[in-house]
Design a protein around this motif. Structure first.
Motif, short mmCIF file in Angstrom:
data_model
loop_
_atom_site.label_atom_id
_atom_site.label_comp_id
_atom_site.label_asym_id
_atom_site.label_seq_id
_atom_site.Cartn_x
_atom_site.Cartn_y
_atom_site.Cartn_z
N ALA A 191 0.83 -1.21 0.00
CA ALA A 191 0.00 0.00 0.00
C ALA A 191 0.86 1.26 0.00
O ALA A 191 0.57 2.22 -0.72
CB ALA A 191 -0.94 0.00 1.21
N LEU A 192 1.93 1.25 0.79
CA LEU A 192 2.82 2.41 0.81
C LEU A 192 3.53 2.61 -0.53
O LEU A 192 3.64 3.73 -1.01
CB LEU A 192 3.86 2.26 1.93
CG LEU A 192 3.33 2.43 3.35
CD1 LEU A 192 4.43 2.07 4.36
CD2 LEU A 192 2.84 3.85 3.58
N GLY B 29 1.31 -3.39 -10.96
CA GLY B 29 0.27 -2.46 -10.55
C GLY B 29 0.79 -1.04 -10.42
O GLY B 29 0.10 -0.09 -10.80
N ILE B 30 1.99 -0.90 -9.92
CA ILE B 30 2.59 0.43 -9.80
C ILE B 30 2.87 1.01 -11.18
O ILE B 30 2.58 2.18 -11.45
CB ILE B 30 3.88 0.36 -8.95
CG1 ILE B 30 3.53 0.10 -7.49
CG2 ILE B 30 4.70 1.65 -9.09
CD1 ILE B 30 4.72 -0.18 -6.60
N ARG B 31 3.40 0.20 -12.07
CA ARG B 31 3.68 0.68 -13.43
C ARG B 31 2.39 1.10 -14.14
O ARG B 31 2.39 2.04 -14.93
CB ARG B 31 4.39 -0.40 -14.22
CG ARG B 31 5.85 -0.53 -13.81
CD ARG B 31 6.58 -1.49 -14.71
NE ARG B 31 7.98 -1.53 -14.31
CZ ARG B 31 8.76 -2.58 -14.44
NH1 ARG B 31 8.29 -3.69 -14.98
NH2 ARG B 31 10.00 -2.53 -14.06
N PHE C 266 3.09 6.02 -2.67
CA PHE C 266 4.21 6.88 -3.03
C PHE C 266 4.32 7.02 -4.54
O PHE C 266 4.59 8.10 -5.05
CB PHE C 266 5.51 6.33 -2.45
CG PHE C 266 5.57 6.37 -0.95
CD1 PHE C 266 4.89 7.33 -0.21
CD2 PHE C 266 6.32 5.44 -0.26
CE1 PHE C 266 4.94 7.37 1.16
CE2 PHE C 266 6.40 5.47 1.12
CZ PHE C 266 5.71 6.44 1.84
N ALA C 267 4.10 5.94 -5.27
CA ALA C 267 4.14 6.01 -6.73
C ALA C 267 3.04 6.92 -7.26
O ALA C 267 3.26 7.72 -8.17
CB ALA C 267 4.01 4.61 -7.33
N ARG C 268 1.85 6.82 -6.69
CA ARG C 268 0.72 7.66 -7.10
C ARG C 268 1.03 9.13 -6.86
O ARG C 268 0.58 10.00 -7.61
CB ARG C 268 -0.52 7.23 -6.31
CG ARG C 268 -1.81 7.60 -6.95
CD ARG C 268 -3.05 6.99 -6.30
NE ARG C 268 -3.00 6.80 -4.87
CZ ARG C 268 -2.97 5.62 -4.25
NH1 ARG C 268 -2.95 4.50 -4.95
NH2 ARG C 268 -2.94 5.52 -2.94
N GLU C 269 1.83 9.43 -5.84
CA GLU C 269 2.21 10.81 -5.53
C GLU C 269 3.36 11.31 -6.40
O GLU C 269 3.83 12.42 -6.25
CB GLU C 269 2.59 10.94 -4.06
CG GLU C 269 1.45 10.67 -3.09
CD GLU C 269 0.33 11.70 -3.19
OE1 GLU C 269 0.63 12.88 -3.43
OE2 GLU C 269 -0.84 11.31 -3.04
N GLY C 270 3.84 10.44 -7.31
CA GLY C 270 4.89 10.83 -8.23
C GLY C 270 6.31 10.54 -7.76
O GLY C 270 7.27 10.95 -8.41
#
Length: 57
Positions: free
Chosen positions: A24-25, A52-54, A29-33
């Motif tokens: 989740a973290l 999923g992050i990509r 963090f990825a979503r926040e750039g």
């Protein structure tokens, strides 16, 4: 002369990223750039988190 950074560099360690809080973290963090590096003991589960992050861009 060294290059100065305008953005802070933060390392967060101590949680596996294959499930739960660690995953989740990493996604948050990825979503926040932010750039993230993930680790875990289960390669298949870790790959799913990475994909999923990509997909977030």
């Amino acid at each position: 002369m060294s290059e100065s950074r305008s953005e802070p560099v933060v390392w967060i360690a101590g949680v596996g990223a294959v499930a739960g809080l660690g995953a989740a973290l990493a996604r948050r963090f990825a979503r926040e750039g932010l750039q993230v590096a993930v680790s875990g003991r289960s390669p298949d589960k870790l790959q799913a988190v990475v994909e999923g992050i990509r997909a977030l861009g």
